[in-house]
Design an enzyme around this catalytic site. Structure first.
Site, PDB file in Angstrom:
ATOM      1  N   ASP A 177       0.822  -1.220   0.000  1.00 24.29           N
ATOM      2  CA  ASP A 177       0.000   0.000   0.000  1.00 24.29           C
ATOM      3  C   ASP A 177       0.848   1.259   0.000  1.00 24.29           C
ATOM      4  O   ASP A 177       0.366   2.313   0.388  1.00 24.29           O
ATOM      5  CB  ASP A 177      -0.826   0.083   1.311  1.00 24.29           C
ATOM      6  CG  ASP A 177      -2.088  -0.734   1.226  1.00 24.29           C
ATOM      7  OD1 ASP A 177      -2.314  -1.320   0.176  1.00 24.29           O
ATOM      8  OD2 ASP A 177      -2.836  -0.780   2.215  1.00 24.29           O
ATOM      9  N   CYS A 191     -18.266   4.548   0.275  1.00 18.59           N
ATOM     10  CA  CYS A 191     -17.896   3.404   1.112  1.00 18.59           C
ATOM     11  C   CYS A 191     -17.687   3.835   2.562  1.00 18.59           C
ATOM     12  O   CYS A 191     -17.097   4.882   2.824  1.00 18.59           O
ATOM     13  CB  CYS A 191     -16.622   2.799   0.534  1.00 18.59           C
ATOM     14  SG  CYS A 191     -16.036   1.369   1.428  1.00 18.59           S
TER      15      CYS A 191
END
Length: 307
Positions: free
Chosen positions: A131, A211
């Site tokens: 990430d 989200c």
């Protein structure tokens, strides 16, 4: 056995030794299929305030721009499915945040893998990614045969579902490459039906700006009032679309001691969350990914959830 096969076998067995769930390898190059999808997703502002998603568009699609002379993308999965879950009368946090922050845990394992490759194979240069850079990890994992991208845009596998982290090692070494597997979502729409905020706007398309994970972690300002009552008690992240996925019936608990939760996280009630002081926050979430949202962010999320 030729060298390519020998090196490939060595890397996969080392990945297993280090505790990775699985390892797949792809030839480094431009992700042709992903390019128009990413372009559309950004054009429709599905990234909300995650402006960083718009940066490094070319690098995001082509690892050879991230690592000089890159030949192979080694994709790895690390299981984080917990043995025990939170007290049901509690505000919820994503299972991935129960234990020590995965960035540190995985980065250490990846560095050890790269060191082991250099020690046993010779001069190999590369970079490790968790990430930490514009790498499309799910696309590479799918290309490497580790699973398929499901309708909730997570990587799914038939044997173990989707509760795992994805990481990469991009190296300048030619290896044997794996092939993509077939999609096994079929006509199932469990994840689409279960999303509390209808963020899965079409099969395989998640609007990041709708989200719960975006609202509770990425969004820095106040959560829009119209979202009130839609969060289903999620205070950090959200596992709703994974919890209902039929393939996650096959999830097995991880064997990584660093992912074991602070027992307090599992036993806390809503009252404990609401009365938490900054000092308690620092102790309980000392090494957890929950620190990303900071104490103020968590307080904001909890006061938004309070009826």
């Amino acid at each position: 056995m030729d060298l390519k096969a020998k090196y490939t076998q060595f890397i996969k067995s080392e990945a297993k030794r280090l505790g990775f769930l699985s390892c797949g390898i792809s030839k480094a190059g431009f992700l042709e299929e992903e390019a128009p999808r990413l372009e559309n997703w950004l054009k429709n502002n599905r990234n909300g305030q995650m402006a960083y998603m718009e940066n490094h568009f070319d690098k995001r699609l082509n690892p050879t721009l991230l690592v000089d002379d890159a030949k192979s993308v080694v994709s790895l999965l690390l299981n984080y499915y917990p043995e025990k879950e939170q007290n049901p009368d509690s505000y919820k946090i994503s299972k991935y945040a129960y234990g020590k922050d995965y960035h540190f845990v995985i980065k250490d394992k990846l560095k050890e893998l790269l060191f082991s490759i250099q020690e046993n194979i010779g001069e190999v240069s590369g970079r490790v990614f968790v990430d930490s850079a514009p790498v499309m990890d799910k696309a590479w994992a799918a290309k490497s045969g580790l699973g398929w991208i499901g309708k909730n845009s997570n990587l799914l596998t038939q044997k173990i579902g989707s509760f795992y982290f994805i990481a990469e090692l991009i190296i300048d070494l030619d290896l044997e490459y794996d092939h993509a597997v077939t999609n096994h979502c079929g006509s199932c729409t469990a994840c689409i039906d279960a999303c509390p905020t209808q963020a899965i706007v079409a099969p395989y398309v998640v609007d990041g700006s709708k989200c719960i994970s975006y609202f509770t972690i990425e969004l820095k300002e106040n959560i829009p009032h119209e979202m009130k009552g839609q969060f289903d008690d999620w205070a950090f992240g959200c596992d709703a679309c994974q919890d209902v996925c039929p393939w996650n019936r096959f999830s097995k608990s991880h064997k990584e001691p660093l992912f074991n939760p602070n027992p307090e996280i599992l036993s806390m009630s809503k009252k404990d969350w609401e009365e938490m002081t900054e000092e308690t926050f620092r102790v309980v979430f000392k090494d957890s990914a929950v620190k990303r949202t900071k104490f103020q962010g968590l307080q904001r999320n909890i006061s938004f959830l309070k009826k």
